[in-house]
Design an enzyme around this catalytic site. Structure first.
Site, mmCIF file in Angstrom:
data_model
loop_
_atom_site.group_PDB
_atom_site.id
_atom_site.type_symbol
_atom_site.label_atom_id
_atom_site.label_comp_id
_atom_site.label_asym_id
_atom_site.label_seq_id
_atom_site.Cartn_x
_atom_site.Cartn_y
_atom_site.Cartn_z
ATOM 1 N N SER A 1 0.863 -1.185 0.000
ATOM 2 C CA SER A 1 0.000 0.000 0.000
ATOM 3 C C SER A 1 0.896 1.230 0.000
ATOM 4 C CB SER A 1 -0.885 0.012 1.250
ATOM 5 O OG SER A 1 -1.527 1.274 1.402
ATOM 6 N N TYR B 1 -0.784 -0.393 10.508
ATOM 7 C CA TYR B 1 -1.006 -0.863 9.138
ATOM 8 C C TYR B 1 0.020 -0.223 8.201
ATOM 9 C CZ TYR B 1 -3.347 -1.885 4.721
ATOM 10 O OH TYR B 1 -3.626 -2.320 3.452
#
Length: 252
Positions: free
Chosen positions: A149, A162
């Site tokens: 990501s 995350y």
């Protein structure tokens, strides 16, 4: 240049019933690959896997349950597959988990949530690679594609842990590209915001706000990300250790 056919190739997709995993399965199957979908066992998982299998082009596809957060489960999957599948050509790590936590709310990001995020999003991906590396090497032209990501380098994401886990995926991709060469290539696909239900609580309003900040003026679809996974297998044949951004320019 026409895409390379994946006929005769076998692709194992962790998180195969999620939005990106399912789209990747469809893309790779259309290119000729035999697909093995890995899903977390549940009634809903069985139903989703069955529906996905029925939608795939080609034949010989299968679905198998395993828990990406449990190394023993991954190893059992390998042993089961090894009975009739000695070689693996493509491993797609699309399993993941997150939970929104405001970055300034340090207390809300407690140890249990941090451990769960890293167990699923980093340790699980590494465990899958470690477990299936011998089968990938046996193909002599193996490929690993891990889902990262842009949160891994922008520091903007559903929560700080995350972001850190995805930064770890990027580092792991580079390190393993050296360690597993020349038999296996290792790449990561790094999306920005994707139109899916991956992040709990995100609404259409969120998507609309984000679109205005993206140079291409739309958020990604799961198919956009799957196209990049497919390109790793078909067009980017001389690439390894790289992070392929699929963000419409959001990180600019």
């Amino acid at each position: 240049m026409m895409p390379q056919s994946l006929t005769g190739k076998t692709a194992l997709i962790f998180g195969g019933t999620g939005a990106i995993g399912a789209a990747s399965a469809r893309a790779l199957a259309t290119a000729g690959a035999r697909i093995i979908i890995v899903y977390r066992h549940s009634a809903a998982g069985v139903e989703s896997a069955g529906e996905l299998l029925a939608s795939l082009d080609g034949t010989g596809h299968r679905a198998c349950p395993a828990d990406i957060s449990d190394t023993a489960s991954i190893e059992q999957l390998r042993d089961n597959l090894a009975i009739d599948c000695a070689v693996l050509d493509i491993l797609v790590n699309a399993a993941g988990f997150t939970q929104p936590v405001a970055h300034a709310d340090l207390d809300a990001l407690d140890d249990a949530l941090i451990d769960e995020i890293f167990r699923v999003n980093w340790r699980g991906q590494f465990a899958a690679i470690r477990t299936f590396a011998p089968m990938l090497k046996a193909s002599k032209n193996g490929l690993i594609v891990s889902l990262s990501s842009i949160a891994g380098f922008t520091g903007v994401g559903s929560n700080i842990a995350y972001c850190a886990a995805k930064a770890g995926i990027d580092v792991m991709t580079k390190a393993l590209a050296r360690a597993l060469a020349p038999e296996v290539r290792v790449l990561a696909v790094s999306p920005g915001v994707v139109d899916s239900d991956f992040v709990p609580g995100r609404s259409a309003d969120f998507n609309a706000r984000v679109e205005a900040s993206i140079p291409l003026r739309r958020i990604a679809t799961a198919d956009d990300v799957a196209d990049a996974v497919l390109a790793c297998a078909t067009h980017l044949r001389y690439s390894t250790g790289h992070i392929v951004q699929i963000d419409g320019g959001r990180a600019l």
